[in-house]
Design an enzyme around this catalytic site. Sequence first.
Site, PDB file in Angstrom:
ATOM      1  CG  ASP A  24      -0.323  -0.072   2.608  1.00 50.46           C
ATOM      2  OD1 ASP A  24       0.956  -0.156   2.532  1.00 50.46           O
ATOM      3  OD2 ASP A  24      -0.890  -0.398   3.635  1.00 50.46           O
ATOM      4  CG  ASN A  60      -8.572   1.221  11.245  1.00 41.10           C
ATOM      5  OD1 ASN A  60      -7.556   0.531  10.803  1.00 41.10           O
ATOM      6  ND2 ASN A  60      -9.024   2.226  10.605  1.00 41.10           N
ATOM      7  CG  HIS A  81      -5.774  -0.167   8.125  1.00 36.38           C
ATOM      8  ND1 HIS A  81      -5.677   1.212   7.996  1.00 36.38           N
ATOM      9  CD2 HIS A  81      -4.554  -0.564   8.628  1.00 36.38           C
ATOM     10  CE1 HIS A  81      -4.476   1.365   8.399  1.00 36.38           C
ATOM     11  NE2 HIS A  81      -3.709   0.416   8.901  1.00 36.38           N
ATOM     12  CD  GLU A 140      -8.394   2.580   6.381  1.00 31.47           C
ATOM     13  OE1 GLU A 140      -8.534   1.844   7.277  1.00 31.47           O
ATOM     14  OE2 GLU A 140      -7.886   3.663   6.313  1.00 31.47           O
TER      15      GLU A 140
HETATM   16  C1  GLP Z   1      -0.555   1.505   8.197  1.00 34.39           C
HETATM   17  C2  GLP Z   1       0.020   0.714   6.831  1.00 34.39           C
HETATM   18  C3  GLP Z   1      -0.073  -0.710   6.847  1.00 34.39           C
HETATM   19  C4  GLP Z   1       0.385  -1.171   8.112  1.00 34.39           C
HETATM   20  C5  GLP Z   1      -0.702  -0.816   9.284  1.00 34.39           C
HETATM   21  C6  GLP Z   1      -0.163  -1.026  10.750  1.00 34.39           C
HETATM   22  O1  GLP Z   1      -1.142   2.441   8.069  1.00 34.39           O
HETATM   23  N1  GLP Z   1      -0.916   1.237   5.823  1.00 34.39           N
HETATM   24  O2  GLP Z   1       0.544  -1.237   5.834  1.00 34.39           O
HETATM   25  O3  GLP Z   1       0.531  -2.500   8.264  1.00 34.39           O
HETATM   26  O4  GLP Z   1      -1.154   0.554   9.007  1.00 34.39           O
HETATM   27  O5  GLP Z   1       0.852  -0.167  10.814  1.00 34.39           O
HETATM   28  P1  GLP Z   1       1.732  -0.224  12.208  1.00 34.39           P
HETATM   29  O6  GLP Z   1       2.707  -1.498  11.797  1.00 34.39           O
HETATM   30  O7  GLP Z   1       2.805   1.088  11.960  1.00 34.39           O
HETATM   31  O8  GLP Z   1       0.945  -0.227  13.489  1.00 34.39           O
END
Ligand code: GLP
Length: 240
Positions: free
Chosen positions: A67, A136, A138, A143
């Site tokens: 992403d 959340n 995702h 989302e």
């Molecule tokens: C982010 C990214 C994802 C990631 C997720 C968790 O916004 N878009 O690729 O896996 O949210 O992020 P983090 O590992 O910083 O908690």
Amino acid sequence: MNLIIKDNYDEMSKATGDFVIDYINKKADTLLCIAGGETPYGLFKYLIEASKNGKVDFSKCKFVGLDEWVGLGRETRGSCQETLYNNFFDLLPIKEEQICFFNGLAENLESECKRVDKFISDNGNIDLMVLGIGMNGHIGFNEPNVPLDTYCHVVDLDPITKDVSVKYFDEALDVKQGISLGMKTINESDTILLMANEERKAEIVRKTVNEEKTPLVPSSLLKDFPKLYFFLDKAAASKL
Ligand code: GLP
């Protein structure tokens, strides 16, 4: 779902890393997708070390991005592309042709999606998908209320994702949209590794594991995926 709970972040990263290494040792031309975000930093370090020590060979692998924030490119510290290149790709003996990553600055985001979809289908779908989980629920930028029938697509970001985004950047950025592999792409992978650490993820981990599947918690939709391995540290698993 296979739950693997480790004492701490380092142990969790090591266990995930050993899984990835084992997979690539069995399938040298693995198409690998690893999330951005903070969760995989320990995994990156472990895999880079393993590559240096000859325990894994990435030379025949292909890599695809999960992403990106729309409007951000590699020059923005904290973008997904910057995270993956500076912490992983650039530290491995691999070639640029092995990598396909979203350009969040592309003028035509639809063709950007098609380009990434084509790279994936040309390489016979993703073998190993390593996902983080948002506050959340995702996965990538799929989302809450996620559609199930999408490949790469552009999404409006959830308010929680926008709030959390400040942790990645040197200054708060007005991010509104993301570009992401979709649920269909994820579901067509061979094996999925989901990772979560720290206490702040404990509630979303509980919802993912212990509650019914719902598009409101995208990570919960993976529950019945045949080869799903959920790597947790004790803190993230504390509400299970
Ligand atoms: C982010 C990214 C994802 C990631 C997720 C968790 O916004 N878009 O690729 O896996 O949210 O992020 P983090 O590992 O910083 O908690």
